[in-house]
Every structure is written in structure tokens, then in C-alpha cells.
Design a protein around this motif. Structure first.
Motif, mmCIF file in Angstrom:
data_model
loop_
_atom_site.group_PDB
_atom_site.id
_atom_site.type_symbol
_atom_site.label_atom_id
_atom_site.label_comp_id
_atom_site.label_asym_id
_atom_site.label_seq_id
_atom_site.Cartn_x
_atom_site.Cartn_y
_atom_site.Cartn_z
ATOM 1 N N TRP A 1 34.867 11.244 3.029
ATOM 2 C CA TRP A 1 35.714 10.140 3.473
ATOM 3 C C TRP A 1 35.438 8.877 2.674
ATOM 4 C CZ3 TRP A 1 36.025 9.517 9.478
ATOM 5 C CH2 TRP A 1 36.734 10.575 10.029
ATOM 6 N N ILE A 2 34.159 8.561 2.520
ATOM 7 C CA ILE A 2 33.770 7.318 1.850
ATOM 8 C C ILE A 2 34.129 7.364 0.376
ATOM 9 C CG2 ILE A 2 31.820 5.844 1.243
ATOM 10 C CD1 ILE A 2 30.505 6.967 3.888
ATOM 11 N N GLU A 3 33.838 8.467 -0.286
ATOM 12 C CA GLU A 3 34.094 8.576 -1.724
ATOM 13 C C GLU A 3 35.575 8.583 -2.061
ATOM 14 O OE1 GLU A 3 31.742 11.996 -2.708
ATOM 15 O OE2 GLU A 3 29.913 10.796 -2.883
ATOM 16 N N GLU A 4 36.443 8.930 -1.108
ATOM 17 C CA GLU A 4 37.886 8.867 -1.340
ATOM 18 C C GLU A 4 38.367 7.427 -1.451
ATOM 19 O OE1 GLU A 4 39.706 11.048 1.820
ATOM 20 O OE2 GLU A 4 39.186 12.988 0.934
ATOM 21 N N GLY A 5 37.584 6.476 -0.950
ATOM 22 C CA GLY A 5 37.897 5.063 -1.123
ATOM 23 C C GLY A 5 38.815 4.455 -0.085
ATOM 24 N N MET B 228 37.845 3.724 3.091
ATOM 25 C CA MET B 228 37.050 2.999 4.085
ATOM 26 C C MET B 228 36.930 1.527 3.670
ATOM 27 S SD MET B 228 35.720 5.465 6.191
ATOM 28 C CE MET B 228 34.444 4.528 6.897
ATOM 29 N N ARG B 229 36.857 0.657 4.677
ATOM 30 C CA ARG B 229 36.634 -0.769 4.427
ATOM 31 C C ARG B 229 35.550 -1.271 5.357
ATOM 32 N NH1 ARG B 229 40.051 -3.086 0.972
ATOM 33 N NH2 ARG B 229 41.994 -2.025 0.557
ATOM 34 N N HIS C 216 36.344 -5.303 2.700
ATOM 35 C CA HIS C 216 36.075 -4.878 1.324
ATOM 36 C C HIS C 216 36.053 -3.358 1.233
ATOM 37 C CE1 HIS C 216 34.414 -8.974 1.493
ATOM 38 N NE2 HIS C 216 34.939 -9.055 0.281
ATOM 39 N N ARG C 217 36.671 -2.838 0.215
ATOM 40 C CA ARG C 217 36.714 -1.397 -0.001
ATOM 41 C C ARG C 217 35.314 -0.858 -0.282
ATOM 42 N NH1 ARG C 217 40.488 1.472 -4.518
ATOM 43 N NH2 ARG C 217 39.552 3.513 -4.332
ATOM 44 N N VAL C 218 34.975 0.267 0.344
ATOM 45 C CA VAL C 218 33.654 0.875 0.181
ATOM 46 C C VAL C 218 33.826 2.265 -0.420
ATOM 47 C CG1 VAL C 218 31.586 1.666 1.375
ATOM 48 C CG2 VAL C 218 32.762 -0.372 2.172
ATOM 49 N N THR C 219 33.096 2.545 -1.504
ATOM 50 C CA THR C 219 33.144 3.872 -2.131
ATOM 51 C C THR C 219 31.751 4.467 -2.299
ATOM 52 O OG1 THR C 219 33.147 2.860 -4.329
ATOM 53 C CG2 THR C 219 35.291 3.423 -3.377
ATOM 54 N N ARG C 220 30.717 3.744 -1.891
ATOM 55 C CA ARG C 220 29.338 4.247 -1.992
ATOM 56 C C ARG C 220 28.837 4.652 -0.623
ATOM 57 N NH1 ARG C 220 25.695 -0.178 -4.158
ATOM 58 N NH2 ARG C 220 26.240 -0.726 -2.057
ATOM 59 N N VAL C 221 28.309 5.863 -0.538
ATOM 60 C CA VAL C 221 27.814 6.354 0.755
ATOM 61 C C VAL C 221 26.599 5.585 1.231
ATOM 62 C CG1 VAL C 221 28.765 8.648 0.470
ATOM 63 C CG2 VAL C 221 26.476 8.190 -0.337
ATOM 64 N N LEU D 10 34.446 -2.264 10.543
ATOM 65 C CA LEU D 10 34.792 -1.092 9.747
ATOM 66 C C LEU D 10 36.234 -0.689 10.007
ATOM 67 C CD1 LEU D 10 31.679 1.216 10.242
ATOM 68 C CD2 LEU D 10 32.158 -0.340 8.357
ATOM 69 N N THR D 11 36.931 -0.353 8.941
ATOM 70 C CA THR D 11 38.273 0.195 9.031
ATOM 71 C C THR D 11 38.169 1.653 8.638
ATOM 72 O OG1 THR D 11 39.180 -1.948 8.406
ATOM 73 C CG2 THR D 11 40.654 -0.058 8.252
ATOM 74 N N ILE D 12 38.469 2.536 9.584
ATOM 75 C CA ILE D 12 38.265 3.970 9.393
ATOM 76 C C ILE D 12 39.616 4.670 9.468
ATOM 77 C CG2 ILE D 12 37.108 6.020 10.299
ATOM 78 C CD1 ILE D 12 35.140 4.028 11.662
#
Length: 101
Positions: A22-26, A28-29, A33-38, A48-50
Motif C-alpha cells: 500500500w505504502i510503496e504504491e504512493g 498514502m498521505r 504529504h505523500r508517503v512512499t517509504r515504509v 493519515l489518509t488511507i
């Protein structure tokens, strides 16, 4: 606490592997701010925006869970926010358009 571990302990994911995907797909916020690192660090007060199946869940972290416990215990660590109030569609105006003649 790491974001992937938090998602598992709050019972949004069944495993850290699913959370990592989920996180690596980009999608999540964290606090806008966009989060791509686990390994992104999460603290109390973060929002958190899930992305879930057909909707988006926006939550505020109230406490960091010590373990993956029962659902009631997990739900006491966050509060749901209204996703509609914080969403905006790019390119739209804040007021409705009037019909042009």
C-alpha cells in the motif's frame, strides 16, 4: 513508530507485507504529504489518509498502539475525520459556475 507497523497494529492491514505494498504504491498521505517509504515515522497527532476499496479513510493518531490487539483497542488509538471536508479536486473553483449565455 513505522507506518507499516502502525497500519498492522491499527488493523487496517493483516500483515506488514500488505502494508508495504500500500505504502510503496504512493497513495498514502501523512499530514497532507505523500508517503512512499515504509519506514516513515508516525507520531501522535499525525493525520493519515488511507485509500480503502472504494473510499478514503482519514484518521488522526491519538496514541501509538503497543501491540496488534482487539479491534476495540485499535480503534481507541485513532479517531476518524470527515474525508469530504479535507478533499479538493484539482482544477475546480471554490464557487459554482454560472451558466454563460
Amino acid at each position: 513508530m513505522r507506518l507499516d507497523l502502525l497500519l498492522v497494529r491499527l488493523r487496517f492491514c493483516k500483515s506488514r507485507t500488505v502494508a508495504r505494498c500500500w505504502i510503496e504504491e504512493g497513495h498514502m498521505r501523512c499530514s497532507g504529504h505523500r508517503v512512499t517509504r515504509v519506514q516513515h515515522a508516525i507520531a501522535v497527532g499525525d493525520v493519515l489518509t488511507i485509500p480503502l476499496d472504494r473510499h478514503v479513510q482519514v484518521i488522526e493518531i491519538l496514541a501509538l498502539p503497543e501491540r496488534r490487539g482487539p479491534a476495540a483497542e485499535a480503534q481507541s488509538c485513532y479517531r476518524k475525520l470527515d474525508a469530504r471536508a479535507s478533499m479538493a479536486i484539482a482544477g475546480t473553483e471554490s464557487r459554482p459556475r454560472t451558466a454563460e449565455h
